[in-house]
Design an enzyme around this catalytic site. Structure first.
Site, PDB file in Angstrom:
ATOM      1  N   LYS A  16      27.551  84.113  20.093  1.00  0.00           N
ATOM      2  CA  LYS A  16      26.739  85.097  19.370  1.00  0.00           C
ATOM      3  C   LYS A  16      27.647  86.057  18.628  1.00  0.00           C
ATOM      4  O   LYS A  16      28.686  86.455  19.153  1.00  0.00           O
ATOM      5  CB  LYS A  16      25.890  85.870  20.378  1.00  0.00           C
ATOM      6  CG  LYS A  16      25.249  87.140  19.854  1.00  0.00           C
ATOM      7  CD  LYS A  16      25.445  88.345  20.782  1.00  0.00           C
ATOM      8  CE  LYS A  16      26.832  88.930  20.763  1.00  0.00           C
ATOM      9  NZ  LYS A  16      26.970  90.250  21.449  1.00  0.00           N
ATOM     10  N   PRO A 100      35.660  83.118  24.675  1.00  0.00           N
ATOM     11  CA  PRO A 100      36.376  84.097  25.496  1.00  0.00           C
ATOM     12  C   PRO A 100      35.413  85.002  26.261  1.00  0.00           C
ATOM     13  O   PRO A 100      34.300  85.271  25.806  1.00  0.00           O
ATOM     14  CB  PRO A 100      37.178  84.919  24.480  1.00  0.00           C
ATOM     15  CG  PRO A 100      37.117  84.185  23.198  1.00  0.00           C
ATOM     16  CD  PRO A 100      35.968  83.244  23.251  1.00  0.00           C
ATOM     17  N   GLY A 106      29.006  87.267  23.506  1.00  0.00           N
ATOM     18  CA  GLY A 106      27.845  86.908  24.321  1.00  0.00           C
ATOM     19  C   GLY A 106      28.035  85.632  25.113  1.00  0.00           C
ATOM     20  O   GLY A 106      27.063  84.923  25.377  1.00  0.00           O
ATOM     21  N   GLY A 108      28.657  84.792  28.306  1.00  0.00           N
ATOM     22  CA  GLY A 108      27.859  84.644  29.527  1.00  0.00           C
ATOM     23  C   GLY A 108      26.374  84.542  29.201  1.00  0.00           C
ATOM     24  O   GLY A 108      25.637  83.755  29.817  1.00  0.00           O
ATOM     25  N   SER A 109      25.927  85.331  28.236  1.00  0.00           N
ATOM     26  CA  SER A 109      24.520  85.309  27.828  1.00  0.00           C
ATOM     27  C   SER A 109      24.172  83.959  27.206  1.00  0.00           C
ATOM     28  O   SER A 109      23.103  83.395  27.476  1.00  0.00           O
ATOM     29  CB  SER A 109      24.245  86.419  26.808  1.00  0.00           C
ATOM     30  OG  SER A 109      24.589  87.683  27.323  1.00  0.00           O
ATOM     31  N   ASP A 142      21.282  90.459  25.889  1.00  0.00           N
ATOM     32  CA  ASP A 142      21.471  89.501  24.784  1.00  0.00           C
ATOM     33  C   ASP A 142      20.898  88.113  25.097  1.00  0.00           C
ATOM     34  O   ASP A 142      20.887  87.241  24.228  1.00  0.00           O
ATOM     35  CB  ASP A 142      22.964  89.320  24.477  1.00  0.00           C
ATOM     36  CG  ASP A 142      23.556  90.507  23.750  1.00  0.00           C
ATOM     37  OD1 ASP A 142      22.783  91.384  23.317  1.00  0.00           O
ATOM     38  OD2 ASP A 142      24.789  90.544  23.603  1.00  0.00           O
TER      39      ASP A 142
HETATM   40  O1  C5P Z   1      22.490  93.653  29.639  1.00  0.00           O
HETATM   41  P1  C5P Z   1      23.951  93.419  29.888  1.00  0.00           P
HETATM   42  O2  C5P Z   1      24.253  93.148  31.335  1.00  0.00           O
HETATM   43  O3  C5P Z   1      24.533  92.396  28.976  1.00  0.00           O
HETATM   44  O4  C5P Z   1      24.664  94.787  29.516  1.00  0.00           O
HETATM   45  C1  C5P Z   1      25.940  95.137  30.001  1.00  0.00           C
HETATM   46  C2  C5P Z   1      26.123  96.639  29.938  1.00  0.00           C
HETATM   47  O5  C5P Z   1      26.143  97.069  28.577  1.00  0.00           O
HETATM   48  C3  C5P Z   1      24.997  97.430  30.562  1.00  0.00           C
HETATM   49  O6  C5P Z   1      25.212  97.614  31.937  1.00  0.00           O
HETATM   50  C4  C5P Z   1      25.067  98.754  29.802  1.00  0.00           C
HETATM   51  O7  C5P Z   1      26.079  99.572  30.322  1.00  0.00           O
HETATM   52  C5  C5P Z   1      25.507  98.312  28.415  1.00  0.00           C
HETATM   53  N1  C5P Z   1      24.389  98.174  27.470  1.00  0.00           N
HETATM   54  C6  C5P Z   1      23.765  99.320  26.989  1.00  0.00           C
HETATM   55  N2  C5P Z   1      22.750  99.202  26.090  1.00  0.00           N
HETATM   56  C7  C5P Z   1      22.341  97.994  25.646  1.00  0.00           C
HETATM   57  C8  C5P Z   1      22.977  96.818  26.112  1.00  0.00           C
HETATM   58  C9  C5P Z   1      23.999  96.946  27.027  1.00  0.00           C
HETATM   59  O8  C5P Z   1      24.116 100.430  27.365  1.00  0.00           O
HETATM   60  N3  C5P Z   1      21.354  97.932  24.762  1.00  0.00           N
END
Ligand code: C5P
Length: 276
Positions: A16, A100, A106, A108-109, A142
């Site tokens: 991504k 990486p 993205g 892992g996503s 994501d």
């Molecule tokens: O959702 P994900 O686990 O990918 O997000 C990782 C970290 O990124 C979250 O714990 C948060 O600290 C930050 N994040 C955020 N706002 C978003 C997406 C991610 O603060 N819209």
């Protein structure tokens, strides 16, 4: 030699990129409201499934060792889908890792989303993408976008999606990472909380990545990557997500490949690919 798996047992997890990303507000739940344009590349990881009596995940490929121990998002995705479908999470998965880790691509996503698409198929569920995306949001902000792996305008945490015609399909792109892992949470935390305005998805070329400045505070080499790429004849250079990967768009593959060659020798990771 193991026989090549059937095409139906294999799924690409496209990397991504965020063509643009505007931060608007820190929320009470610790997340941030943002506006972004997601795009995906032909480059990515590959996930393969084989019949098994339990849930397992094997990691192979050039970046397999970079994936940390612990509960991989692919396994969580498999369990979430199995629970939602009311069936056991039994499958042997193999993840061929090329994206990486902690890179703003993205990875892992994309892997988790690929697991949802692949297991939907091999478990014979036949769920529409929207239904898979609905259970994807709990796996990460994501992951819903990665379920579609199509150009989308995203808002909210990134999970409120609207398909857009960004006109980027087939566009040559060079991904460059200075081999510095940057965790997403800390980058958001460094943001100065100044709302610099809304993102018009139609004007993503003129837009920004508001995470670039905070990420560069944590990994100053990002500034160097952006500077080097800006001198390669790219039509657009920007950081993706929370970094540290930057992307450069080119008018043709020759210019992209020349740029990839020009930055070789710096020890940076790169992938020359095209947008989906
Ligand atoms: O959702 P994900 O686990 O990918 O997000 C990782 C970290 O990124 C979250 O714990 C948060 O600290 C930050 N994040 C955020 N706002 C978003 C997406 C991610 O603060 N819209």
């Amino acid at each position: 030699m193991t026989p090549a798996p059937l095409p139906g047992d294999r799924e690409l997890a496209p990397a991504k990129i965020n063509l643009a990303l505007h931060l608007r507000r820190r929320r009470d739940d610790g997340y941030h409201d943002l506006e972004t344009v997601f795009a995906f590349t032909a480059f990515g990881d590959t996930l393969t499934a084989a019949p098994a009596d339990e849930l397992t995940l094997a990691l192979i490929g050039p970046l397999a060792a970079a994936v940390g121990p612990g509960d991989n998002l692919v396994l969580r995705a498999a369990r979430v889908l199995a629970d939602a479908a009311g069936r056991p999470a039994t499958v042997a998965l193999t993840l061929d890792k090329h994206i990486p880790v902690a890179a703003g691509l993205g990875g892992g996503s994309a892997d988790a989303a690929a697991a949802l698409r692949l297991l939907d198929r091999v478990w014979g569920l036949g769920w529409p993408r929207d239904r898979l995306a609905a259970i994807a949001a709990d796996l990460g902000a994501d992951v819903p976008a990665c379920v579609y792996s199509a150009t989308m305008a995203g808002s909210g945490r990134g999970e409120v999606l609207r398909p857009i015609a960004a006109g980027v399909a087939g566009l040559p792109v060079l991904l460059v990472n200075p081999r510095v892992a940057v965790s997403t949470g800390p980058v958001f935390a460094v943001w100065d909380r100044i709302d610099r305005g809304a993102l018009d998805p139609a004007n993503w070329r003129e837009a920004r990545n508001d995470l670039a400045a905070p990420a560069t505070v944590l990994a100053p080499v990002i500034g160097e990557v952006l500077g080097v790429l800006a001198a390669t004849g790219a039509t657009l250079v920007r950081m993706s997500g929370s970094g540290a990967t930057c992307f450069a768009l080119y008018a043709d593959v020759g210019e992209r490949d020349a740029a990839d060659l020009a930055i070789a020798g710096r020890g940076w990771w790169s992938a020359a690919t095209t947008l989906l």
